[in-house]
Design a protein around this motif. Structure first.
Motif, short mmCIF file in Angstrom:
data_model
loop_
_atom_site.label_atom_id
_atom_site.label_comp_id
_atom_site.label_asym_id
_atom_site.label_seq_id
_atom_site.Cartn_x
_atom_site.Cartn_y
_atom_site.Cartn_z
N HIS A 40 0.88 -1.17 0.00
CA HIS A 40 0.00 0.00 0.00
C HIS A 40 0.92 1.22 0.00
O HIS A 40 1.64 1.46 0.96
N SER A 41 0.89 1.97 -1.07
CA SER A 41 1.81 3.08 -1.23
C SER A 41 1.08 4.41 -1.06
O SER A 41 0.01 4.64 -1.65
N SER A 42 1.68 5.28 -0.26
CA SER A 42 1.18 6.64 -0.13
C SER A 42 1.84 7.48 -1.22
O SER A 42 2.94 8.02 -1.05
N GLY A 43 1.22 7.54 -2.36
CA GLY A 43 1.84 8.18 -3.52
C GLY A 43 2.62 7.16 -4.32
O GLY A 43 2.94 6.07 -3.84
N ARG A 44 2.92 7.51 -5.55
CA ARG A 44 3.65 6.62 -6.43
C ARG A 44 5.15 6.87 -6.28
O ARG A 44 5.74 7.72 -6.95
N GLY A 45 5.77 6.12 -5.39
CA GLY A 45 7.20 6.28 -5.18
C GLY A 45 8.02 5.70 -6.32
O GLY A 45 7.52 4.93 -7.15
N GLU A 46 9.30 6.06 -6.35
CA GLU A 46 10.17 5.64 -7.45
C GLU A 46 10.35 4.12 -7.50
O GLU A 46 10.59 3.56 -8.57
N SER A 47 10.25 3.45 -6.36
CA SER A 47 10.48 2.01 -6.32
C SER A 47 9.19 1.20 -6.34
O SER A 47 9.25 -0.03 -6.28
N PHE A 48 8.07 1.85 -6.44
CA PHE A 48 6.79 1.13 -6.34
C PHE A 48 6.64 0.08 -7.43
O PHE A 48 6.32 -1.08 -7.16
N GLU A 49 6.84 0.48 -8.70
CA GLU A 49 6.64 -0.45 -9.81
C GLU A 49 7.60 -1.63 -9.73
O GLU A 49 7.22 -2.77 -10.04
N LEU A 50 8.82 -1.37 -9.33
CA LEU A 50 9.81 -2.46 -9.25
C LEU A 50 9.41 -3.46 -8.17
O LEU A 50 9.48 -4.68 -8.39
N VAL A 51 9.02 -2.96 -7.00
CA VAL A 51 8.60 -3.86 -5.92
C VAL A 51 7.34 -4.62 -6.34
O VAL A 51 7.20 -5.82 -6.07
N LYS A 52 6.45 -3.94 -7.00
CA LYS A 52 5.22 -4.58 -7.44
C LYS A 52 5.51 -5.72 -8.42
O LYS A 52 4.99 -6.84 -8.26
#
Length: 370
Positions: A343-355
């Protein structure tokens, strides 16, 4: 012719006395001290009787043992990937969970549940030992394997939509949490307590307690996934009820050495006091001292969250991640049979990679809160 001299007469022979045959010993008779006599003198009869008694006792004991082993029933679980093998494994896992988790027997409160449309992707894997890559940590983490309270609705009734009910899922729960569909029997939570995330934590904890009251919560300062460049110090997990947490909180996320030197001044106000009190009084809640924002895997792979089959991770995912360390985390999540939900508060730089590298392979879910 001269007269032949007359030979002198011999005296009469006296008759010799008769010798009785019974006086002379019989040379053919056996000696009086035979082997039988010597055997009796040595206690041979007693020895033979003792041997016979012991043989009878040992024979009776062996018969009892053989009969006990023969009559004992052994549990056999069919294998080979057959239908019978899957059913036996499911039944065994259900019994183990019932023994380990007495909270499953308690009456569960009514909750609003959302049921997934398809159950095809549910898989049962074989337990394998964890392969944690903690070679650079200075000492083992954690304070023992704390068992998560978790939540589960084993055998809940009520089909929805196409007639699929929760009762067919052996306790699998489909519960909404901030837009996430959580498929888990027990949920563990990892929260980023860095300064940018503090304003959101109370709301997140309240929602977690509504959906999965009693779940394990681990607080970590940061959200990165990087291998350590040197041995890490101060990675032990503490309960938030300890005085160490108050020092950690007052200092804004301090290291272990900083909290050891710090002396609490009661007259100084506690930052975000309401949130601090909530976390310090909440059971099953832990924290790790600040060892760097890039080592969140210390919380994700800790013993405290081991028994959960669902991991909920809340952060802004702004800190860097490393492919090598992601592979280590993914390997352990799969071996523990854990799904990851972010659950991300905003689209962080690492979000897509972790996802893409962690959430999708573990069949979890992701949600961005803009």
């Amino acid at each position: 012719m001269p007269e032949r001299a007359k030979a002198p007469s011999l005296p009469p022979v006296k008759a010799l006395p008769k010798i009785q045959r019974s006086v002379l010993p019989d040379v053919h008779a056996p000696p009086a001290d035979t082997w039988r006599v010597r055997w009796d003198k040595w206690g041979g009869r007693s020895l033979a009787l003792s041997i016979v008694v012991h043989v009878l006792i040992l024979s009776a004991g062996a018969l009892i043992v053989v009969r006990h082993v023969t009559d004992r029933q052994l549990d056999f679980i069919p294998g080979g990937g057959s239908v019978q093998g899957g059913q036996a494994e499911d039944a065994l896992q259900h019994k183990i969970q019932q023994k380990k988790n007495p909270w499953l027997k308690q009456a569960m409160p009514n909750r609003k549940l959302a049921v997934a449309n398809s159950l095809k992707n549910v898989m049962v894997l074989t337990d394998l030992p964890d392969m944690l890559d903690f070679s650079l940590t200075s000492k083992p983490m954690g304070g023992g394997g704390a068992v998560s309270g978790g939540f589960g609705l084993a055998g809940a009734a009520g089909g929805i939509g196409s007639g699929v009910g929760l009762g067919t899922q052996k306790g699998m729960v489909f519960a909404p949490l901030f837009g996430l569909t959580i498929k888990a029997k027990k949920l563990a939570v990892v929260l980023d307590v860095s300064s940018s995330m503090t304003p959101h934590l109370e709301r997140v904890v309240n929602e977690v307690d509504k959906v999965a009251k009693g779940s394990v919560v681990v607080l970590y300062f940061g959200c990165g996934l990087e291998p350590p460049a040197k041995p890490l110090v101060g990675t032990k997990i503490f309960r938030t009820s300890a005085v160490e947490f108050e020092k950690f909180w007052r200092l804004g996320g301090a290291t272990f050495m900083e909290t050891a030197k710090y002396k609490i001044k009661s007259q100084d106000p506690i930052p975000s006091k309401e949130l601090f009190l909530k976390l310090s009084r909440r059971p099953q809640t832990y924290f790790i001292h600040n060892v760097g924002v890039g080592y969140t895997w210390l919380a994700l792979l800790s013993d405290e969250v081991r028994n959960a089959d669902g991991l909920y991770w809340f952060s802004d995912f702004q800190d860097p991640v490393d492919f090598k360390q992601i592979a280590v985390v993914l390997d352990n999540l799969k071996r523990r049979k854990q799904r990851l939900y972010i659950h991300s508060s905003g689209r962080g730089e690492s979000f897509e990679l972790v996802k893409n590298q962690l959430v999708v392979p573990t069949e979890g879910d992701s949600y961005i809160e803009e």
